[in-house]
Design a protein around this motif. Structure first.
Motif, short mmCIF file in Angstrom:
data_model
loop_
_atom_site.label_atom_id
_atom_site.label_comp_id
_atom_site.label_asym_id
_atom_site.label_seq_id
_atom_site.Cartn_x
_atom_site.Cartn_y
_atom_site.Cartn_z
N HIS A 143 48.35 112.93 26.97
CA HIS A 143 46.93 113.12 27.26
C HIS A 143 46.56 114.57 26.99
CE1 HIS A 143 46.24 109.21 29.27
NE2 HIS A 143 47.45 109.37 29.76
N ILE A 144 45.25 114.81 26.89
CA ILE A 144 44.71 116.16 26.81
C ILE A 144 43.80 116.37 28.01
CG2 ILE A 144 43.28 117.78 25.50
CD1 ILE A 144 45.91 117.22 24.16
N ILE A 145 44.05 117.44 28.76
CA ILE A 145 43.22 117.73 29.93
C ILE A 145 41.86 118.26 29.48
CG2 ILE A 145 42.95 119.24 31.94
CD1 ILE A 145 45.89 119.11 32.40
N LYS A 146 40.82 117.72 30.10
CA LYS A 146 39.45 118.16 29.83
C LYS A 146 38.82 118.66 31.13
CE LYS A 146 39.08 114.59 26.26
NZ LYS A 146 38.36 113.38 25.80
N ILE A 157 41.71 113.65 32.89
CA ILE A 157 42.23 113.05 31.67
C ILE A 157 41.61 111.67 31.52
CG2 ILE A 157 44.45 114.28 31.65
CD1 ILE A 157 45.69 111.78 32.95
N ASP A 158 41.49 111.21 30.30
CA ASP A 158 40.98 109.86 30.05
C ASP A 158 42.12 108.87 30.27
OD1 ASP A 158 38.34 110.58 29.40
OD2 ASP A 158 38.99 111.21 27.40
N ASP A 160 44.22 105.53 31.64
CA ASP A 160 44.05 104.08 31.69
C ASP A 160 43.75 103.65 33.12
OD1 ASP A 160 45.51 101.24 32.12
OD2 ASP A 160 44.80 101.40 30.05
N GLN A 161 43.05 102.54 33.27
CA GLN A 161 42.69 102.04 34.60
C GLN A 161 43.92 101.77 35.46
OE1 GLN A 161 39.80 101.53 36.21
NE2 GLN A 161 38.64 102.46 34.54
N ASN A 162 45.04 101.49 34.82
CA ASN A 162 46.26 101.15 35.56
C ASN A 162 47.08 102.37 35.97
OD1 ASN A 162 45.77 98.35 35.36
ND2 ASN A 162 46.64 98.30 33.30
N THR A 163 46.63 103.56 35.59
CA THR A 163 47.36 104.77 35.97
C THR A 163 47.35 104.92 37.49
OG1 THR A 163 46.76 105.86 33.90
CG2 THR A 163 47.54 107.27 35.70
N LEU A 164 48.50 105.08 38.09
CA LEU A 164 48.62 105.13 39.55
C LEU A 164 48.12 106.46 40.08
CD1 LEU A 164 52.19 103.58 40.00
CD2 LEU A 164 49.98 102.43 40.30
N GLN A 191 35.82 108.49 39.30
CA GLN A 191 36.17 109.23 38.08
C GLN A 191 37.58 109.79 38.19
OE1 GLN A 191 33.11 112.26 38.11
NE2 GLN A 191 31.80 111.10 36.73
N PRO A 192 38.30 109.88 37.06
CA PRO A 192 39.63 110.50 37.08
C PRO A 192 39.52 111.99 37.40
CG PRO A 192 38.93 110.09 34.83
CD PRO A 192 37.93 109.42 35.71
N PHE A 193 40.53 112.51 38.06
CA PHE A 193 40.49 113.89 38.51
C PHE A 193 41.92 114.41 38.64
CE2 PHE A 193 40.83 116.50 42.47
CZ PHE A 193 40.24 117.66 42.00
#
Length: 367
Positions: A143-146, A157-158, A160-164, A191-193
């Motif tokens: 991944h690339i951190i934004k 990071i973008d 996946d929905q399944n990321t724990l 949102q991911p964080f």
């Protein structure tokens, strides 16, 4: 094991020694112990720092950040383990271990788990550089951190929905620990964080070395309850079945606070010679009668009692009741002002009703 109804009194401490051992025998025993300890150390299981964390409401991840003696300390998402002060941790060798929530923070939405496990693990170094546009791996995926454009200095990071949630974010080149993957609520949207690990690294030793009060941990946990997301309950149940014990059937912190409150009121009842103040905590007439007699007995002897510590040793469920085995320590003071330190192994049978109120049903001592 014989049980009897509680009658509080001073207990004698019996000290035993090994007077018949020769110095050579003592030395030989100690030498054998050391050799055995070394052998065990050589056979320590090797594990990776990334772990799976099972909370009551779902499954997440975490990372081992410190090993001290035979204990591992794991950082994970706070909301994941906020409903109960315990969790299950699954290591890469598929072993399941019970963990205590050693520390929990509303401000960072993170928790530190303490696991008794004497395994060999290489704890990753902390990444201290710039996060924006950094190449990382999360759950073995690149991944690339934004950076979010809002006023909060937040990275993501973008994923996946399944990321724990609680998954460690590792720098791609050297594998240094960049942060922990969470989710945040922004305008009602999840949102991911990424929680940068360098922001909390200096606080970790303080949190790990310190002891969080039961009341503080409960307060922090309740503050995080709004962020709990319902996860895969079927997977949680499978983990419970594999472990062989439902550690989420009760809340250790609530039980500890109930027992502390019970004994504070029992001390007050003895002081004012009135056991009726115990009624809000007592669930049966028989137990209330026992407390009435005990308070009357102390009053007749002009004696006092002060409870100062209860150490829980084991908790189990019997039907709808919670059975707690604990050592209760107390000080007895007679009419002449003389004090005697005593302790008893107690068995508490407790019921929690639908309103969340705890009642003591039965109180016995173990011999």
């Amino acid at each position: 094991m014989r049980k009897k109804m509680l009658i509080l009194g001073a207990t004698a401490l019996l000290l035993t020694g090994c007077g018949n051992e020769t110095l050579a025998e003592v030395f030989h025993t100690k030498k054998t112990d050391v050799t055995t300890e070394k052998a065990v150390t050589k056979q320590q299981e090797k594990i990776v720092p990334e772990v799976k964390v099972i909370g009551e409401n779902g499954i997440g991840a975490g990372i081992i950040v410190k090993k001290e003696d035979a204990k591992l300390y794991i950082v994970t998402n706070g909301a994941l383990v906020s409903s109960k002060p315990t969790a299950l941790v699954q290591f890469n060798n598929d072993k399941l271990k019970e963990a205590d929530v050693h520390y929990i923070s509303t401000a960072y939405n993170m928790a530190i788990l303490e696991v008794p496990y004497n395994a060999s693990v290489k704890v990753p170094n902390v990444y201290n550089g710039e996060l924006n546009q950094l190449a990382v791996y999360v759950d073995s995926l690149p991944h690339i951190i934004k950076k979010y454009s809002d006023r909060v200095a937040a990275y993501y990071i973008d994923a996946d929905q399944n990321t724990l949630i609680g998954s460690p974010v590792l720098e791609a080149e050297n594998g240094e620990l960049v942060g922990i993957y969470f989710k945040r609520k922004q305008n009602g949207v999840s949102q991911p964080f990424i929680l940068p690990f360098k922001d909390i690294a200096q606080l970790l030793d303080e949190w790990i070395e310190g002891t969080m009060k039961t009341s503080d941990r409960l307060a922090q946990s309740k503050n995080l309850s709004h962020y709990i997301e319902q996860g895969d309950k079927e997977a949680v149940q499978q983990a419970i079945d594999q472990y062989g014990k439902n550690i989420f059937a009760y809340n250790v912190d609530e039980i500890k606070l109930f027992l502390d409150t019970f004994y504070k009121h029992l001390k007050a009842a003895v002081d004012i010679h009135d056991a009726s103040i115990m009624k809000p905590f007592v669930g049966t007439d028989d137990l209330q009668s026992t407390l009435d007699n005990m308070v009357a007995n102390y009053a007749s002897k002009q004696a006092k009692i002060r409870f100062y510590n209860t150490t829980i040793k084991n908790i189990s469920m019997e039907g709808q009741n919670i059975v707690v085995h604990a050592i209760t320590e107390y000080v007895l003071t007679n009419s002449a002002g003389q004090e005697a330190l005593a302790n008893s192994m107690m068995v508490y049978e407790i019921n929690k009703n639908k309103q969340g109120e705890y009642k003591l049903i039965r109180l016995t001592t173990e011999e």
